[in-house]
Write a protein that holds these residues in place. Sequence first.
Motif, PDB file in Angstrom:
ATOM      1  N   GLN A  21      46.027  34.865  36.430  1.00 55.56           N
ATOM      2  CA  GLN A  21      45.553  36.224  36.654  1.00 55.56           C
ATOM      3  C   GLN A  21      44.628  36.659  35.513  1.00 55.56           C
ATOM      4  OE1 GLN A  21      47.864  39.463  38.536  1.00 55.56           O
ATOM      5  NE2 GLN A  21      47.933  40.383  36.495  1.00 55.56           N
ATOM      6  N   ASP A  23      40.933  39.404  34.718  1.00 49.12           N
ATOM      7  CA  ASP A  23      40.411  40.715  35.101  1.00 49.12           C
ATOM      8  C   ASP A  23      39.898  40.772  36.532  1.00 49.12           C
ATOM      9  OD1 ASP A  23      41.042  41.657  32.648  1.00 49.12           O
ATOM     10  OD2 ASP A  23      39.035  41.422  31.793  1.00 49.12           O
ATOM     11  N   ASP A  24      39.185  39.729  36.962  1.00 49.64           N
ATOM     12  CA  ASP A  24      38.593  39.761  38.306  1.00 49.64           C
ATOM     13  C   ASP A  24      39.460  39.093  39.363  1.00 49.64           C
ATOM     14  OD1 ASP A  24      38.225  37.338  37.067  1.00 49.64           O
ATOM     15  OD2 ASP A  24      36.350  36.881  38.119  1.00 49.64           O
ATOM     16  N   ILE A  25      40.632  38.595  38.976  1.00 50.33           N
ATOM     17  CA  ILE A  25      41.552  37.963  39.935  1.00 50.33           C
ATOM     18  C   ILE A  25      42.920  38.629  39.796  1.00 50.33           C
ATOM     19  CG2 ILE A  25      42.716  35.849  40.657  1.00 50.33           C
ATOM     20  CD1 ILE A  25      40.353  34.279  39.596  1.00 50.33           C
ATOM     21  N   LYS A  26      43.323  39.328  40.826  1.00 52.09           N
ATOM     22  CA  LYS A  26      44.608  40.012  40.831  1.00 52.09           C
ATOM     23  C   LYS A  26      45.578  39.252  41.728  1.00 52.09           C
ATOM     24  CE  LYS A  26      43.092  43.409  38.284  1.00 52.09           C
ATOM     25  NZ  LYS A  26      43.542  43.557  36.875  1.00 52.09           N
ATOM     26  N   CYS A  39      47.005  34.405  44.888  1.00 49.92           N
ATOM     27  CA  CYS A  39      45.687  35.010  44.682  1.00 49.92           C
ATOM     28  C   CYS A  39      45.029  35.413  45.991  1.00 49.92           C
ATOM     29  CB  CYS A  39      44.774  34.035  43.921  1.00 49.92           C
ATOM     30  SG  CYS A  39      44.411  32.505  44.831  1.00 49.92           S
ATOM     31  N   SER A  40      45.534  34.873  47.102  1.00 55.40           N
ATOM     32  CA  SER A  40      44.951  35.190  48.404  1.00 55.40           C
ATOM     33  C   SER A  40      45.950  34.922  49.511  1.00 55.40           C
ATOM     34  CB  SER A  40      43.689  34.343  48.636  1.00 55.40           C
ATOM     35  OG  SER A  40      44.039  32.973  48.738  1.00 55.40           O
TER      36      SER A  40
END
Length: 301
Positions: A21, A23-26, A39-40
């Motif tokens: 995880q 900043d751009d991947i939650k 992640c998805s």
Amino acid sequence: MSGVEESFDITMCCASCGIGQVDDIKLKKCTACYLVRYCSVKCQKEHRPQHKRACKKRAAELRDEILFKQPESSDLGDCPICFLPLAVDNDTSTIMACCSKKICNGCAYANREHELEGKLEERCPFCRYPVPDTEDEALKNHMKRVEANDPVAMCQMGWKFFIDGDYKSSFLYWTKAARLGNAESHYQLSRLYREGEGVEKDKKKELHHLEEAAICGHPNSRHNLGCIEGSRGEYARATKHLIIAAKLGFDPSLELLKENYVNGHVSKKDFASALRAHHAAVDATKSVQREVGQAARSMAL
């Protein structure tokens, strides 16, 4: 290098692809077990076969933690006037159509005595709305509460249709009230699914609504769950359910615990604990005013 090793939390990585995880991947937790993150949706679906068994096990454990937690009180709560706990016996209280508040017979009797003594207009003990003179007027008041999305009023409306034999309408009202957290509606839905009245028989949905009602503090639902678990031979789970219901002051559960204690399915320690808590719960609902009100109501009947 500082020589100090930083701890690495594996739960902060996608359980499928391993990406961490940033900043751009939650990452989002599995909403069933909360053990892993993804992640998805694609990664979650791909990892499902590997995760399914552990997920179901942990989800069941989390559900049991909620299910077997002792409620602070029954779903009825306290009388809004005297603030004493309401007894689980429905004959000891009355639901007012004007405000959907459940008033103990003691407060209702004291209010009526005050009105008679002062030659006052008969009004609701809680909201002070005038008591309707006709059933049509009472129904109008009741419908106002239904239109305001009052779950207690919806539950009562479900009862009205059920008595009239309109099971589909009662199902609709009880479903709406159950979604708003009404324990009694969950219990009535479990009965519909058990008997197949207005709906197809569905054991899974029956158990779901019994559990939801039990979690809300509905002693009858809790007792039924205990009976179901006992019929399966799950005596440990059955005993937990019956103890919780008995501690809420539910007499049938205490009697069944006594029977199971005699048969060796309940320990002396558990039965003694349930017995003490049952007496305490029942005593908490008693008052001189309620005894006088209940006696007056029995004489009137």
